[in-house]
Enzyme design. Sequence first.
Site, PDB file in Angstrom:
ATOM      1  N   LYS A 197     -44.529 106.147  16.365  1.00  0.00           N
ATOM      2  CA  LYS A 197     -44.390 106.647  15.002  1.00  0.00           C
ATOM      3  C   LYS A 197     -45.889 106.315  14.396  1.00  0.00           C
ATOM      4  O   LYS A 197     -46.491 105.363  14.536  1.00  0.00           O
ATOM      5  CB  LYS A 197     -43.464 106.013  14.377  1.00  0.00           C
ATOM      6  CG  LYS A 197     -43.525 106.201  12.716  1.00  0.00           C
ATOM      7  CD  LYS A 197     -42.639 105.322  11.901  1.00  0.00           C
ATOM      8  CE  LYS A 197     -42.570 105.454  10.549  1.00  0.00           C
ATOM      9  NZ  LYS A 197     -41.572 104.938   9.725  1.00  0.00           N
ATOM     10  N   LYS A 249     -42.439 110.674  16.069  1.00  0.00           N
ATOM     11  CA  LYS A 249     -42.426 111.105  14.779  1.00  0.00           C
ATOM     12  C   LYS A 249     -43.733 110.993  14.228  1.00  0.00           C
ATOM     13  O   LYS A 249     -44.657 110.093  14.287  1.00  0.00           O
ATOM     14  CB  LYS A 249     -41.640 110.043  14.074  1.00  0.00           C
ATOM     15  CG  LYS A 249     -41.569 110.186  12.604  1.00  0.00           C
ATOM     16  CD  LYS A 249     -40.806 109.170  11.966  1.00  0.00           C
ATOM     17  CE  LYS A 249     -41.091 109.341  10.583  1.00  0.00           C
ATOM     18  NZ  LYS A 249     -40.460 108.090   9.646  1.00  0.00           N
TER      19      LYS A 249
END
Length: 324
Positions: A197, A249
Amino acid sequence: MAHIFPNMRMRRLRSNPGVRDLLQETEISLKDLIYPIFVEEEIDDFAPVESMPGIYRIPERKLDVAMKEIAAAGIRAIMTFGVSHHKDEIGSDTWNRDGLMARMIKRAKDAAPEVVLFSDTCFCEYTTHGHCGVIHDGDVHNDHSIENLGRQAVVAAEAGADVIAPSAMMDGQIAAIRSALDGSGHVNTPIMSYSSKFASAYYGPFRAAAGCDLDGDRKAYQMNPMNGREALRESDLDEAEGADMLMVKPGLPYLDVLTKIRQRSLLPLGVYQVSGEYAMIKFAAQAGAIDEVRVVRETLGAFKRAGADLILTYFAMDIARQGF
Ligand code: PBG
Ligand code: ZN
């Protein structure tokens, strides 16, 4: 050389629409999509998120109605985010058995038990400062925060969450959550790690949607967007700690990372098309610059080609309703 032009013509396989369809390599199905939802306590009406056209904060009181619609549309999985009115310094409402997180999980599962519920496991929507953990001396304290993530995960699992999805980017969070879950008898509750992330500018609209204004930034725990190798180390470590699924992400700007993780791990792999990616497509379509349905199809197709098994997307409801 028999197999070059004029003997070989690639257009042979493209000229007949039926043949074209038969040879399509990638399919996008509703069963691969996870729909993120925002649930706010103490409000009566659906509240539109201005920066994400078509997305609403769902009033907790109407979550059962919303879940029935989501299930009826054919959505198979959701990711829950709470919009809290009970924030404190440490986000303790997340491990309160009567808090928003526990209540929304119960209500969603009661209304639509067949919809798989991923519980976003973090603190930023529940802390006054908006950080993803406990602050000590001006810094997010790693080891104290992962202990609290473990508590939160146990309460979420007890409330009925099907999958725990930690997004805090704390070191050791997967191991801490696994041991907390196992220690409380939730040995069969899987963990999908937000393993790679990035500290991304694409999360802008989410902060408005989830009501989490942040003092400063998350660069001390989320990854530098310029780093690719580090993203692979993160997913290796989470796999070693016991993650059952991995995730990248944001999505589109990190397709290289997605492909590389697909090649090195055998775990199921998700990708999160985040709020900024959604907003860019929606606003460009509203301006008449692009054809939304085709752009969404092409973008989700890219995620599948790159190796995603699961796609978190705010377009899930549109796709369920109107298809491609
Ligand atoms: C919080 C969290 C964020 C998102 C999902 N979980 C925001 C952030 O890390 O700043 C972003 C999702 C989106 O932008 O759609 N841990
Ligand atoms: Zn967070």
